[in-house]
Write an enzyme that holds these catalytic residues in place. Sequence first.
Site, PDB file in Angstrom:
ATOM      1  N   PRO A  14      32.071  20.879 -92.224  1.00  0.00           N
ATOM      2  CG  PRO A  14      29.737  21.013 -92.423  1.00  0.00           C
ATOM      3  CD  PRO A  14      30.766  22.140 -92.648  1.00  0.00           C
ATOM      4  CD  GLU A  15      37.205  18.006 -90.161  1.00  0.00           C
ATOM      5  OE1 GLU A  15      38.282  17.570 -90.419  1.00  0.00           O
ATOM      6  OE2 GLU A  15      37.081  18.670 -88.931  1.00  0.00           O
TER       7      GLU A  15
END
Length: 291
Positions: A14-15
């Site tokens: 996840p960014e």
Amino acid sequence: RFIIRIFLPEVNMPELPEVETVKNALLKAVDKANITKVSIYNNRFRKIIPDDFARRIEGAQIAAVRRKAKYLLLELDNGLTVIWHLGMSGKVKISDFPPEKKEKHDHVMIETDKATLVFNDARRFGMLTYAETSGLGHCSLFAHIGTDPFDERLDGLYLYNKLQNKKIPIKAALLDQSIVNGIGNIYASEALFDAGIDPTRPAGNLSQKDCRRLVQSVRKILRQAIEAGGSSIHDYRKPDGSLGYFQNMHCVYNKTGQKCPGCTCNIAQTGGIKKIVQAGRSTFYCPVKQK
């Protein structure tokens, strides 16, 4: 003698947009909630959950919910802050009541008087710990984190100064969390396409004008991704279990051989969007539009 090579699929953690989406969901669900019970079924993550974690946070109120880089922060009214990282595959599940049955890879459950949070992490590369709120500025987890993409201090001159004398490709520089935090592989490719900058260019060769354009593109792409709930490529799901849909808006990421938006090329000659590998990560770009 035989050599067996095993190629593992590239996994995108996840960014910033995905973490921001989770933060917004937590803010809506448990802001100002009182933590009533914490159940830890497995404490063995990349950093072991402290033995006194449950005891230290039970009974406290969640005074604020924030994001710092790719970390979720739950500030409590007892002077502590819960530090939460999703790792490669971590998910936060939110429900009105404690689930009747624990699902596979549910490792931690935090019950509050508003909602229940469950940390599900198949690979267990995530992290859940706490620190004194007053000492967060000196926390080792954040010691080498650069400015946030939405921080007003980030402008073309800031980025230009940070990139001076760097010979690494600009794509690699965007992934360097000590320069700008929160940008990962997907959004680096998308931002460079939007800015018209070749990902293989040495970072130190970018002009101030290039840097201004790139900062604008980074913010534009991240805002669009946050509005879309992030990108669901592999494991990522929003806290309500639904998919983000920014992957449907990608211009170049994972589109090898296709036309880019607005393309007027003969892709039989150009080959369309290209994929290369930089520092072990896939990069996607248009060699015609990106210079």
